[in-house]
Design an enzyme around this catalytic site. Structure first.
Site, PDB file in Angstrom:
ATOM      1  N   ASP A  24      -0.706  -3.305  -2.309  1.00 46.20           N
ATOM      2  CA  ASP A  24      -0.883  -4.547  -1.548  1.00 46.20           C
ATOM      3  C   ASP A  24       0.239  -5.552  -1.862  1.00 46.20           C
ATOM      4  O   ASP A  24       0.778  -5.551  -2.967  1.00 46.20           O
ATOM      5  CB  ASP A  24      -2.249  -5.153  -1.905  1.00 46.20           C
ATOM      6  CG  ASP A  24      -2.682  -6.198  -0.887  1.00 46.20           C
ATOM      7  OD1 ASP A  24      -2.046  -6.307   0.183  1.00 46.20           O
ATOM      8  OD2 ASP A  24      -3.653  -6.917  -1.173  1.00 46.20           O
ATOM      9  N   ASN A  72      -6.700  -1.531   9.313  1.00 41.80           N
ATOM     10  CA  ASN A  72      -5.336  -2.041   9.544  1.00 41.80           C
ATOM     11  C   ASN A  72      -4.921  -2.037  11.028  1.00 41.80           C
ATOM     12  O   ASN A  72      -3.930  -2.669  11.403  1.00 41.80           O
ATOM     13  CB  ASN A  72      -4.305  -1.250   8.722  1.00 41.80           C
ATOM     14  CG  ASN A  72      -4.322  -1.592   7.249  1.00 41.80           C
ATOM     15  OD1 ASN A  72      -3.979  -0.771   6.404  1.00 41.80           O
ATOM     16  ND2 ASN A  72      -4.727  -2.819   6.904  1.00 41.80           N
TER      17      ASN A  72
HETATM   18  C1  FPP Z   1      -0.623  -3.881   2.222  1.00 43.02           C
HETATM   19  O1  FPP Z   1       0.232  -4.983   2.137  1.00 43.02           O
HETATM   20  C2  FPP Z   1       0.112  -2.708   2.578  1.00 43.02           C
HETATM   21  C3  FPP Z   1      -0.091  -1.925   3.677  1.00 43.02           C
HETATM   22  C4  FPP Z   1      -1.128  -2.163   4.674  1.00 43.02           C
HETATM   23  C5  FPP Z   1       0.772  -0.786   3.944  1.00 43.02           C
HETATM   24  C6  FPP Z   1       1.113   0.064   2.755  1.00 43.02           C
HETATM   25  C7  FPP Z   1       2.308   0.802   3.107  1.00 43.02           C
HETATM   26  C8  FPP Z   1       3.383   0.973   2.346  1.00 43.02           C
HETATM   27  C9  FPP Z   1       3.535   0.591   0.938  1.00 43.02           C
HETATM   28  C10 FPP Z   1       4.540   1.573   2.950  1.00 43.02           C
HETATM   29  C11 FPP Z   1       4.742   2.946   3.018  1.00 43.02           C
HETATM   30  C12 FPP Z   1       3.909   3.974   2.440  1.00 43.02           C
HETATM   31  C13 FPP Z   1       4.254   5.249   2.568  1.00 43.02           C
HETATM   32  C14 FPP Z   1       3.407   6.328   2.089  1.00 43.02           C
HETATM   33  C15 FPP Z   1       5.520   5.599   3.195  1.00 43.02           C
HETATM   34  P1  FPP Z   1      -0.029  -6.185   3.093  1.00 43.02           P
HETATM   35  O2  FPP Z   1       0.740  -5.968   4.339  1.00 43.02           O
HETATM   36  O3  FPP Z   1      -1.495  -6.350   3.324  1.00 43.02           O
HETATM   37  O4  FPP Z   1       0.549  -7.380   2.279  1.00 43.02           O
HETATM   38  P2  FPP Z   1       0.004  -8.871   2.268  1.00 43.02           P
HETATM   39  O5  FPP Z   1      -1.394  -8.824   1.719  1.00 43.02           O
HETATM   40  O6  FPP Z   1       0.956  -9.584   1.377  1.00 43.02           O
HETATM   41  O7  FPP Z   1       0.051  -9.348   3.677  1.00 43.02           O
END
Ligand code: FPP
Length: 246
Positions: A24, A72
């Protein structure tokens, strides 16, 4: 190995055999740099390799990462499309290295909403790494713990209706056989980055007795050193699985 044995880890082993990570903080990391959220996701994807590579030396055999949840899809169309494109690119770019480094890749989650090209790439990666045993990397994609339990229950009910399963025999060892994770041991340690202390529908059944680490670091800043520290800290924990210390 029965699911009961799986929750106890290896005898005499202090480190976690299976670590699960809620990656996250990509959005906030990008925002802090005045960049679009997808910039953070790309930076987050680069972190995955370093953490996978750190596993063997730390004694971590199974690593499960939460890449995209069933919730998501509520994000903007631009972000969802960008993430799907990132997953396709990641698989295409990393496939060879993963195979050569002995990583077995599996995907969990419901594939119904994923596009055909991505599903084909996922199938190919699972197939081309199927003989590997050095690290078991599981990528949760369109995954939700409740959705997984609902899908498992549906299949279990179908087996009962078809006479393949006696309802009287159903116990807590039956349901895990229908979960996406049926071949994996339960996670010993669940890490969530970015300072949020919640589990967001991740591995609900499997983490019943997991240890948790909620850390402030945003996922793109996570490193193998931080990972090693958390694995070390886990060794000091007293896991009793509802029992008492001998
Ligand atoms: C949460 O951060 C992250 C995600 C919903 C996506 C996770 C994906 C990756 C780390 C990228 C790629 C993974 C692979 C396997 C290639 P957020 O967007 O909710 O962050 P925030 O809470 O700061 O908004």
């Amino acid at each position: 190995m029965s699911p009961k044995d799986q929750t106890t880890g290896r005898p005499g082993q202090r480190g976690p055999r299976h670590v699960a990570i809620i990656m996250d903080g990509n959005g906030r990391w990008a925002q802090a740099r005045g960049r679009p959220r997808l910039f953070g996701h790309h930076a987050g994807a680069k972190r995955v390799r370093e953490i996978v590579e750190a596993c063997p030396d730390l004694g971590v055999e199974y690593l499960t990462i939460f890449a995209f949840s069933t919730e998501n899809w509520k994000r903007t169309q631009v972000e969802v499309a960008g993430l799907m494109s990132l997953f396709r690119r990641y698989i295409t770019k990393e496939a060879r290295a993963l195979r050569e480094e002995g990583v077995r890749v599996r995907f969990i989650g419901d594939r119904v909403r994923l596009d055909d090209k991505l599903i084909r790439l996922m199938d190919e990666l699972e197939e081309m790494t199927a003989a590997n045993t050095r690290v078991h990397l599981t990528i949760a994609l369109n995954y939700g713990g409740r959705d997984e339990v609902a899908r498992a229950t549906k299949r279990l009910a179908e087996d009962v209706a078809a006479g393949r399963l006696d309802p009287a025999s159903v116990d807590e060892e039956t349901l895990p056989k229908y979960l996406d994770t049926y071949v994996l041991p339960d996670p010993d340690l669940v890490i969530r980055t970015s300072g949020e202390a919640r589990i967001s529908n991740f591995l609900l059944w499997q983490s019943a007795y997991a240890e948790y680490e909620f850390i402030d670091t945003l996922w793109p800043d996570f490193s193998s050193e931080i990972f090693a520290g958390l694995v070390r800290d886990y060794g000091a924990r007293d896991r009793r699985f509802g029992g008492v210390r001998a």
